[in-house]
Every structure is written in C-alpha cells, then in structure tokens.
Design a protein around this motif. Structure first.
Motif, mmCIF file in Angstrom:
data_model
loop_
_atom_site.group_PDB
_atom_site.id
_atom_site.type_symbol
_atom_site.label_atom_id
_atom_site.label_comp_id
_atom_site.label_asym_id
_atom_site.label_seq_id
_atom_site.Cartn_x
_atom_site.Cartn_y
_atom_site.Cartn_z
ATOM 1 N N MET A 151 0.854 -1.193 0.000
ATOM 2 C CA MET A 151 0.000 0.000 0.000
ATOM 3 C C MET A 151 0.891 1.244 0.000
ATOM 4 O O MET A 151 1.830 1.340 0.787
ATOM 5 C CB MET A 151 -0.896 -0.004 1.246
ATOM 6 N N ARG B 36 -2.167 6.382 0.146
ATOM 7 C CA ARG B 36 -3.353 5.603 0.451
ATOM 8 C C ARG B 36 -3.421 5.296 1.944
ATOM 9 O O ARG B 36 -4.482 5.356 2.573
ATOM 10 C CB ARG B 36 -3.341 4.297 -0.364
ATOM 11 N N SER B 37 -2.272 4.968 2.527
ATOM 12 C CA SER B 37 -2.224 4.676 3.957
ATOM 13 C C SER B 37 -2.623 5.892 4.772
ATOM 14 O O SER B 37 -3.328 5.784 5.773
ATOM 15 C CB SER B 37 -0.813 4.224 4.334
ATOM 16 N N VAL C 5 -4.647 8.305 3.839
ATOM 17 C CA VAL C 5 -6.100 8.464 3.707
ATOM 18 C C VAL C 5 -6.817 7.505 4.646
ATOM 19 O O VAL C 5 -7.770 7.877 5.332
ATOM 20 C CB VAL C 5 -6.544 8.226 2.246
ATOM 21 N N ASN C 6 -6.346 6.249 4.684
ATOM 22 C CA ASN C 6 -6.969 5.256 5.563
ATOM 23 C C ASN C 6 -6.824 5.648 7.030
ATOM 24 O O ASN C 6 -7.747 5.464 7.829
ATOM 25 C CB ASN C 6 -6.341 3.887 5.328
ATOM 26 N N ASP C 7 -5.667 6.185 7.392
ATOM 27 C CA ASP C 7 -5.448 6.613 8.778
ATOM 28 C C ASP C 7 -6.440 7.710 9.155
ATOM 29 O O ASP C 7 -7.025 7.677 10.249
ATOM 30 C CB ASP C 7 -4.019 7.121 8.962
ATOM 31 N N THR D 283 -9.318 8.332 7.722
ATOM 32 C CA THR D 283 -10.667 7.769 7.729
ATOM 33 C C THR D 283 -10.929 7.026 9.036
ATOM 34 O O THR D 283 -11.982 7.197 9.658
ATOM 35 C CB THR D 283 -10.852 6.806 6.544
ATOM 36 N N GLN D 284 -9.992 6.207 9.457
ATOM 37 C CA GLN D 284 -10.160 5.457 10.701
ATOM 38 C C GLN D 284 -10.263 6.396 11.899
ATOM 39 O O GLN D 284 -11.034 6.150 12.837
ATOM 40 C CB GLN D 284 -8.997 4.476 10.882
ATOM 41 N N ARG E 180 -14.389 6.400 2.540
ATOM 42 C CA ARG E 180 -12.977 6.208 2.885
ATOM 43 C C ARG E 180 -12.074 7.077 2.005
ATOM 44 O O ARG E 180 -11.084 6.610 1.429
ATOM 45 C CB ARG E 180 -12.605 4.726 2.787
#
Length: 297
Positions: A1, A5-6, A8-10, A12-13, A44
C-alpha cells in the motif's frame, strides 16, 4: 500500500472512531432507531479537511433538552449552529469536536421515507435529497442496520421513470459553440463561464439518468470518481470536462459541442423515447452576423 493511500486510511479510521464515540450519546436516547455515517468517511476518502456527516433517524425527534444533553456528553464539542426547521420533521446541527466539524442530521423515519418517495415516485430530480440518496447507498450503518439496509435496497431500485425524467430535465444546452464570434466582441467572461458550468452540470445530469445514478448539482464533488461509475459515457469524460476550463474559449466551446453530440447519441441509442430534436437542431449551428443594406444607408 502506498503512503498516500495509507494516510487516507489513517484519517478515515480516525474520523470513524470519532463518529462512533460521538453517536453513543444519541443512540442512548430510546427515540433513536437508526444511525448512519455518510460522506467521505463512508467512502474512505478522508483528508485533513474532511468533516463527519451523520444521519440519525427517530420515531420522534429529540427535544432541545435531549440534544443539549447529548452535546454535553460529547466533551470538547463546540456548537456551530442549527440548520433547518424541526417542524418539518428534519433538521441538522453542526459542531466542532477536536477541530473536526461534525454535521449531524436528525430526521423522523416518516419524514425520511416521505423524502425518498419524492424521488422514487414523484421524480423530483431537482431536489437536494438526490445527494442524500446516493449518500445512503454508500453509508455505513452504526445502529439500526436492518432499517438502513431496507432503505439501501429501496434506493438501489432506480426507477426507469426517474431515469427518463433526469435525461429530459438536463437535456438542455445553450449553443455557445455557435456564438464564439459574437462573444469575442463582448465582455462576456462571467456569462461564458456560467454557461460552461451549467453545460457540464447538464451533461452529467443526462448521463446520470442513462446510468441510473443519483445526481445533484448541490455541492457536487469528486467528479472523476462519480464518472467512474458510468458504463455509458463519452471516452475520457472526466479529463475532457476538466480541460474545458483550461482551454482557450474557441477550443473549449467546440469540445463542448462534441461532448453534447456524443451524449445525444447515447440518449438516442439507450433511451429512444426521449425527444432529442431540439438539441440536435442546435448542434452545428453558427450565428451569422448581419450586414448593412446599402439601400438603407
């Protein structure tokens, strides 16, 4: 990844965790029947400017006192304002939590189902509720999952009548491609860009109907991602629409005409009952200047 992208995920979480913590005070109210998070958190796609869009559904709307108590229980929350009129069965509140704007929409189940019917049965394609419909499809249930899944299934069944109404409503274009010589002689910058924006909005509206997608011009964002959902669309649509606003006007209006022509052809193939004659008549049109008559000098 990849790191982007990571990241964005962080984010979002982080926001999803914040939402789950803040909705507990509302879920504790026995009037609450369902809670859903929508927007960039559900998709997300969060960044450092993202807010939290939360929908809360009730048999009966909570009182002002109950809302105030819920905000008190959510420590560090700062009320920004209240939107809408509770007398209409739905309203929203906006507040800051740790610097993040949280937009909580409160609605009775009866009001929300009435709004769904204005789209699915009355075909009100100009309603901003269209945005809420698409938001429901991607929304993440946090409470009352069975009820939310019921709404998702209902909204996913996009009526043919709605599709046709969308196409007919948006199949309207000012033939700016035929006015280029006139516009070049006038101070028309604002009008030119207004027509360009409205034309792009209408192209997306027509194609949304053809593809059975919910679409609203209200706060429309993430155009490229939206276009990726379309099976019926001109090639390279997203980049071509973006380029309209960077090209010189003579190039842009000709490209717009090409996009309208291609879109009309899709309508004629996939929705033959729609009358395209008026748009067809304007394609290829060029306004001609008049000349002084020697006899009238």
């Amino acid at each position: 990844m990849n790191s982007k992208r990571s990241n964005v995920n962080d984010k979002t979480q982080y926001l999803l965790k914040l939402v789950k913590r803040n909705v507990r005070a509302y879920i504790a109210n026995p009037k609450t029947k369902a809670v859903m998070v929508a927007g960039s958190v559900a998709e997300r796609l969060c960044d450092e400017y993202s807010d939290c869009d939360v929908m809360i559904y009730y048999d009966e709307l909570p009182s002002e006192e109950e809302l105030h108590l819920a905000r008190q229980q959510n420590q560090c929350s700062e009320l920004i304002g209240i939107l809408g009129d509770r007398q209409e069965g739905a309203f929203g509140e906006s507040f800051l939590v740790n610097g993040v704007e949280c937009q909580f929409a409160h609605a009775t189940i009866a009001q929300w189902e009435k709004e769904i019917s204005t789209i699915l049965e009355e075909f009100d394609v100009q309603s901003p509720i269209m945005k809420a419909m698409s938001g429901t499809l991607v929304g993440i249930p946090l409470y009352g999952k069975t009820l939310i899944q019921h709404w998702k299934a209902k909204i996913a069944n996009y009526p043919d009548g709605l599709a046709q109404t969308m196409v007919e409503h948006y199949l309207k274009f000012v033939p700016i491609w035929g006015m280029q010589s006139k516009l070049a002689k006038r101070d028309t910058t604002l009008w030119y860009y207004q027509i360009l924006v409205e034309s792009v909005q209408n192209l997306l509206g027509v194609l949304s109907g053809l593809n059975h997608l919910y679409y609203s011009t209200f706060q429309f964002k993430r155009m490229s991602r939206f276009i990726e959902q379309m099976d019926i669309a001109p090639n390279n649509l997203a980049s071509r629409l973006e380029d309209l606003f960077s090209h010189e006007a003579p190039v842009a209006v000709n490209e717009l005409e090409a996009l309208v022509r291609e879109t009309v052809e899709f309508v004629e193939i996939h929705m033959q009952r729609v009358d395209t004659s008026e748009v067809r008549r304007r394609l290829g049109w060029r306004q001609q200047p008049w000349k002084l008559c020697e006899s009238d000098r």
